[in-house]
Design an enzyme around this catalytic site. Structure first.
Site, PDB file in Angstrom:
ATOM      1  N   ASN A  55       0.862  -1.189   0.000  1.00  0.00           N
ATOM      2  CA  ASN A  55       0.000   0.000   0.000  1.00  0.00           C
ATOM      3  C   ASN A  55       0.894   1.233   0.000  1.00  0.00           C
ATOM      4  O   ASN A  55       1.500   1.569   1.024  1.00  0.00           O
ATOM      5  CB  ASN A  55      -0.909  -0.011   1.228  1.00  0.00           C
ATOM      6  N   LYS A  58      -0.007   4.260  -0.261  1.00  0.00           N
ATOM      7  CA  LYS A  58      -0.697   5.411   0.324  1.00  0.00           C
ATOM      8  C   LYS A  58      -0.537   6.643  -0.604  1.00  0.00           C
ATOM      9  O   LYS A  58      -0.482   6.482  -1.821  1.00  0.00           O
ATOM     10  CB  LYS A  58      -0.214   5.655   1.743  1.00  0.00           C
ATOM     11  N   HIS A  98      -9.693   0.883   4.747  1.00  0.00           N
ATOM     12  CA  HIS A  98      -8.447   1.095   5.488  1.00  0.00           C
ATOM     13  C   HIS A  98      -8.711   2.026   6.670  1.00  0.00           C
ATOM     14  O   HIS A  98      -9.562   2.914   6.608  1.00  0.00           O
ATOM     15  CB  HIS A  98      -7.399   1.703   4.556  1.00  0.00           C
ATOM     16  N   GLU A 150      -7.213   4.501   7.785  1.00  0.00           N
ATOM     17  CA  GLU A 150      -7.079   5.931   7.487  1.00  0.00           C
ATOM     18  C   GLU A 150      -8.314   6.453   6.774  1.00  0.00           C
ATOM     19  O   GLU A 150      -8.711   7.613   6.986  1.00  0.00           O
ATOM     20  CB  GLU A 150      -5.814   6.158   6.645  1.00  0.00           C
ATOM     21  N   GLU A 173      -5.296  -4.960  10.474  1.00  0.00           N
ATOM     22  CA  GLU A 173      -4.348  -3.860  10.669  1.00  0.00           C
ATOM     23  C   GLU A 173      -4.625  -3.208  12.021  1.00  0.00           C
ATOM     24  O   GLU A 173      -5.470  -2.319  12.124  1.00  0.00           O
ATOM     25  CB  GLU A 173      -4.451  -2.840   9.525  1.00  0.00           C
ATOM     26  N   GLY A 178       2.395   2.616  11.060  1.00  0.00           N
ATOM     27  CA  GLY A 178       3.252   3.794  10.960  1.00  0.00           C
ATOM     28  C   GLY A 178       3.892   4.224  12.260  1.00  0.00           C
ATOM     29  O   GLY A 178       4.502   5.287  12.329  1.00  0.00           O
ATOM     30  N   SER A 209       2.795  -2.601  10.116  1.00  0.00           N
ATOM     31  CA  SER A 209       4.253  -2.406  10.155  1.00  0.00           C
ATOM     32  C   SER A 209       5.027  -3.703   9.947  1.00  0.00           C
ATOM     33  O   SER A 209       6.059  -3.935  10.581  1.00  0.00           O
ATOM     34  CB  SER A 209       4.684  -1.748  11.480  1.00  0.00           C
TER      35      SER A 209
END
Length: 259
Positions: free
Chosen positions: A10, A12, A100, A102, A175, A181, A221
């Site tokens: 991904n 992003k 996702h 985010e 996730e 991150g 991660s």
């Protein structure tokens, strides 16, 4: 049941077209073609980069798939700023990330939105685009101790109204939000616990045979240093890779660990 691993990157909101072409070529150069006989590999760039990246892999005759990071559930219409499934299909997309964390946190996507997107993707039987359905808990939920129930509820909501035939080609990515991150990674045992719970929820929804055939990825991660331990877990069938997918050597190293 043996499930073929999937390693999906991904990207992003990173890489202009020229940068994306360079990274795609670097990934192509790092991949051994015979690896792709044993592991499915995909990269999910921003919308603007999808066709250029697809072109690099196609020119090199490399079986790396291209996926999108988002999609809208309607095929066309007055939805300014959105991108449809037919648009992604014509580009050559084979996967699409859905829900996702985010998208949920920053852009207000709800479980209902995720469900609409999953349903629209799996309804397409010709040149299907497989959803990579993201689920996961915040640090607060984990600390409360209710994370298994929370993640199971997200899975149930994402697949609401669908049957086993619809769900069979979908992928679920766990996730943990607290590990995205941040440099923190769930311990292999922690990741396995939740991925096993996801598969149990899939079995409750669609039956054991379907659940055993569906792939569950870890997406918090994962990198070349921890991939081998995570991928050794019985209910982890690959990874949804963030930062490490932006470095060709690191991404290729993770793919190699999945062999």
């Amino acid at each position: 049941m043996s499930r073929r691993p999937l390693i999906a990157g991904n990207w992003k909101m990173n890489n202009t077209i020229s940068e994306a072409v360079v990274l795609a070529q670097e990934i192509s150069n790092e991949m051994e073609p015979d690896w792709l006989d044993h592991v499915d590999v995909a990269v999910c760039p921003p919308f603007t980069d999808l066709k250029p990246v697809w072109t690099v892999f196609d020119f090199d005759h490399l079986k790396v798939a291209v996926g999108a990071q988002n999609v809208y559930w309607e095929p066309s219409g007055a939805y300014t700023g959105e991108v449809s499934i037919p648009m992604l299909r014509e580009i050559g997309c084979r996967y699409c990330i859905v829900g996702h964390s985010e998208r949920r946190e920053l852009f207000g996507e709800t479980n209902e939105d995720v469900n609409r997107k999953v349903a629209a993707l799996v309804a397409e039987r010709v040149n299907p685009i497989r959803p990579i359905v993201c689920v996961g808990e915040s640090l607060a939920v984990r600390d409360e101790g209710t994370y298994l129930e929370y993640v199971a509820a997200q899975v149930k909501a994402a697949f609401a109204g669908l049957d086993a035939n619809d769900a069979a080609d979908a992928v679920v990515a766990y996730e943990p939000i607290w590990a995205i991150g941040t440099g923190r990674t769930a311990a292999p045992e922690q990741a396995q616990e939740v991925c096993a719970a996801i598969r149990a929820q899939l079995a409750e929804l669609f039956g054991e045979e379907c659940a055993q055939g569906m792939r569950v990825l870890y997406g918090g991660s994962m990198n070349e240093g921890n991939a081998s331990l995570l991928l050794a877990q019985p209910d982890i069938d690959g990874g949804l890779i963030g930062g490490a997918s932006l470095k060709a050597k690191s991404f290729a190293a993770i793919v190699k660990e999945a062999l």
